[in-house]
Design a protein around this motif. Structure first.
Motif, PDB file in Angstrom:
ATOM      1  N   ARG A   1      -2.698  -0.341  -7.200  1.00 30.74           N
ATOM      2  CA  ARG A   1      -3.938  -0.274  -6.431  1.00 30.74           C
ATOM      3  C   ARG A   1      -4.113   1.105  -5.791  1.00 30.74           C
ATOM      4  N   LEU A   2      -3.960   2.123  -6.629  1.00 33.30           N
ATOM      5  CA  LEU A   2      -4.117   3.497  -6.162  1.00 33.30           C
ATOM      6  C   LEU A   2      -5.587   3.905  -6.223  1.00 33.30           C
ATOM      7  N   ARG A   3      -5.908   4.960  -5.483  1.00 31.39           N
ATOM      8  CA  ARG A   3      -7.257   5.508  -5.494  1.00 31.39           C
ATOM      9  C   ARG A   3      -7.405   6.502  -6.653  1.00 31.39           C
ATOM     10  N   LYS A   4      -8.655   6.818  -6.998  1.00 35.63           N
ATOM     11  CA  LYS A   4      -8.899   7.771  -8.078  1.00 35.63           C
ATOM     12  C   LYS A   4      -8.287   9.133  -7.767  1.00 35.63           C
ATOM     13  N   GLN A   5      -8.341   9.546  -6.494  1.00 34.99           N
ATOM     14  CA  GLN A   5      -7.770  10.842  -6.139  1.00 34.99           C
ATOM     15  C   GLN A   5      -6.245  10.848  -6.237  1.00 34.99           C
ATOM     16  N   ASP A   6      -5.623   9.660  -6.172  1.00 36.23           N
ATOM     17  CA  ASP A   6      -4.165   9.572  -6.302  1.00 36.23           C
ATOM     18  C   ASP A   6      -3.717   9.881  -7.731  1.00 36.23           C
TER      19      ASP A   6
ATOM     20  N   ASN B   1       0.110   4.221  -0.292  1.00 37.93           N
ATOM     21  CA  ASN B   1      -0.445   5.364   0.428  1.00 37.93           C
ATOM     22  C   ASN B   1       0.124   5.478   1.835  1.00 37.93           C
TER      23      ASN B   1
ATOM     24  N   GLU C   1      -3.872   4.501 -16.256  1.00 35.83           N
ATOM     25  CA  GLU C   1      -4.784   3.484 -15.733  1.00 35.83           C
ATOM     26  C   GLU C   1      -4.041   2.210 -15.348  1.00 35.83           C
TER      27      GLU C   1
ATOM     28  N   GLU D   1      -2.332   2.918 -12.032  1.00 30.06           N
ATOM     29  CA  GLU D   1      -3.385   2.952 -11.008  1.00 30.06           C
ATOM     30  C   GLU D   1      -3.813   1.535 -10.610  1.00 30.06           C
ATOM     31  N   ARG D   2      -3.988   0.691 -11.615  1.00 32.18           N
ATOM     32  CA  ARG D   2      -4.449  -0.675 -11.371  1.00 32.18           C
ATOM     33  C   ARG D   2      -3.371  -1.523 -10.701  1.00 32.18           C
TER      34      ARG D   2
ATOM     35  N   ASN E   1       0.856  -1.183   0.000  1.00 29.04           N
ATOM     36  CA  ASN E   1       0.000   0.000   0.000  1.00 29.04           C
ATOM     37  C   ASN E   1       0.897   1.240   0.000  1.00 29.04           C
TER      38      ASN E   1
ATOM     39  N   GLU F   1      -5.598  11.616  -9.881  1.00 26.81           N
ATOM     40  CA  GLU F   1      -6.310  12.812 -10.361  1.00 26.81           C
ATOM     41  C   GLU F   1      -5.373  13.855 -10.985  1.00 26.81           C
TER      42      GLU F   1
END
Length: 439
Positions: free
Chosen positions: A351-356, A327, A344, A347-348, A325, A358
């Motif tokens: 396993r990042l969040r959408k806000q990461d 984060n 993408e 991100e996948r 993780n 952004e």
């Protein structure tokens, strides 16, 4: 008396040894590297390239209709807005690819961002000790670094460097070079200018893999001011923590993933392989293998190692490798906006969040792929949103031809207030946006 004299000599000898040892270790200690500030280029609205204008220009420029249709299809699902920009010379009909236009484009971007940076911090150009410029496919003589020295009348003994052929990861390579130079030449200022020039590199042929560069790359650039001076500690925004560089050029597929070449009609362009997402993922894994132990908490490292051991012991592919993780290691992520598929995939896989992601997604939408300077537009986005606080850690990730994956880790040393004079100044209030994906 003689014993007292001997004792005094012993004391003096011990003090001298202690002083020399302290001096030795002080000199051996790595000088901290600070990021004072940076600026990003914001093209005027007259440089915009809406999709309708792109299609019209290509058709009137006698480009193959199938090639135009292919490019419009790619652009429609690229994640770009109607605000991305190109050099005015590329909007002409017919297009004229000339050295003079390329020089004008490079000078316009570089001089604009450097002037803004110097005026913002009241810096005399003669105070700069190191100048590093990077532009991957445009390498004129004299070099771009010499152009900057000439335009701003810098000192004759300035250390000047120009990097070319390094692709979109050249910005972090420039930072790595600046870091090493600043630690050798202590109490120095380094100016980095990252840009890419489109004027000579617009592809006019029919090969789909070479047409992709027309759809992705747009106009942009950034100037970055780094320092190893003690007095800059209290006015700096960030302190450099780590730089990790990875290259996979020993693999033929990776080496040829992004390649400058000529097509069967002898037209020059940049070929982008359909395997670029997989190649980027492999390079990122190797980069993380070196970066992870430096930044991840022990718990995350233990879980990752434990999952590998379990998989080897039980020889089962059903046991998945634990993804740390990130984060827990970083508050902010600046992922090179090389394309929607790249963002993408990162991100996948992480396993990042959408806000990461952004900042990367919005940079791609507003400015397009602006090559090595994209990570600075993303950092500017975070600052403009007022999200950067003292103690926050930032991970900049850049991918480039070769194939390369480079990481830079910064720690914020003060609360960064939103700046009204950035590349996002007129539009930041309207972001983030929900971008509709077109298949």
């Amino acid at each position: 008396m003689r014993m007292n004299e001997i004792s005094r000599r012993h004391v003096l000898a011990v003090v001298l040894v202690a002083f020399l040892a302290t001096l030795f270790f002080a000199c051996r200690r790595k000088a901290p590297i600070y990021l004072i500030d940076f600026t990003c280029y914001c093209p005027p609205s007259s440089y915009r390239l809406p999709l309708a204008m792109f299609e019209e220009n290509q058709l009137y420029d006698n480009m193959d209709p199938d090639a135009v249709a292919f490019q419009c299809k790619i652009m429609a699902k690229s994640g770009f807005s109607e605000q991305t920009s190109i050099s005015p010379s590329l909007a002409q009909i017919p297009k004229i690819k000339a050295l003079s236009f390329a020089l004008d484009e490079a000078e316009t971007i570089m001089c604009s961002v450097i002037k803004d940076l110097f005026e913002k911090h009241n810096i005399n150009p003669k105070a700069i000790d190191i100048i590093i410029t990077n532009s991957s496919v445009f390498c004129p003589t004299p070099s771009l670094s010499a152009v900057v020295v000439n335009k701003f009348r810098m000192r004759s003994n300035i250390m000047s460097f120009n990097l070319s052929g390094m692709g979109c990861s050249a910005g972090i390579i420039s930072m790595s070079l600046a870091k090493d130079l600043l630690r050798v030449h202590r109490n120095s200022l380094a100016l980095i200018v990252s840009t890419e020039t489109l004027s000579l590199n617009w592809y006019t042929g029919k090969v789909p893999s070479m047409l992709l560069s027309n759809c992705l790359f747009r106009m942009g650039g950034a100037a970055i001011l780094m320092s190893s001076r003690v007095q800059d500690k209290h006015k700096a925004k960030y302190k450099l923590q780590h730089i990790v560089r990875t290259i996979t050029a020993q693999d033929d597929q990776s080496h040829g993933c992004v390649y400058q070449q000529v097509d069967p009609e002898n037209k020059e362009g940049i070929s982008i392989s359909k395997n670029i997402v997989n190649v980027s993922g492999d390079a990122l894994k190797k980069n993380i293998a070196s970066l992870g132990p430096l930044v991840l908490p022990l718990r995350e490292q233990f879980l990752y190692l434990f999952s590998i051991i379990c998989r080897k012991v039980w020889s089962s592919r059903r046991i998945s490798i634990y993804t740390p993780n990130f984060n827990h290691a970083f508050e902010h992520f600046c992922i090179h906006s090389g394309g929607r598929a790249i963002i993408e995939a990162v991100e996948r896989n992480l396993r990042l969040r959408k806000q990461d992601v952004e900042p990367s997604t919005m940079t791609l939408y507003r400015f397009g792929n602006i090559s090595s300077s994209s990570i600075w537009y993303e950092l500017s986005y975070i600052e403009a949103k007022g999200r950067m606080k003292s103690g926050d850690r930032v991970w900049q990730i850049a991918f480039g031809s070769g194939f390369k994956c480079n990481s830079a880790v910064w720690k914020c040393v003060c609360d960064v207030k939103p700046d009204t004079a950035t590349a996002w100044r007129d539009t930041i209030h309207s972001y983030p946006l929900d971008i509709v994906r077109k298949n």
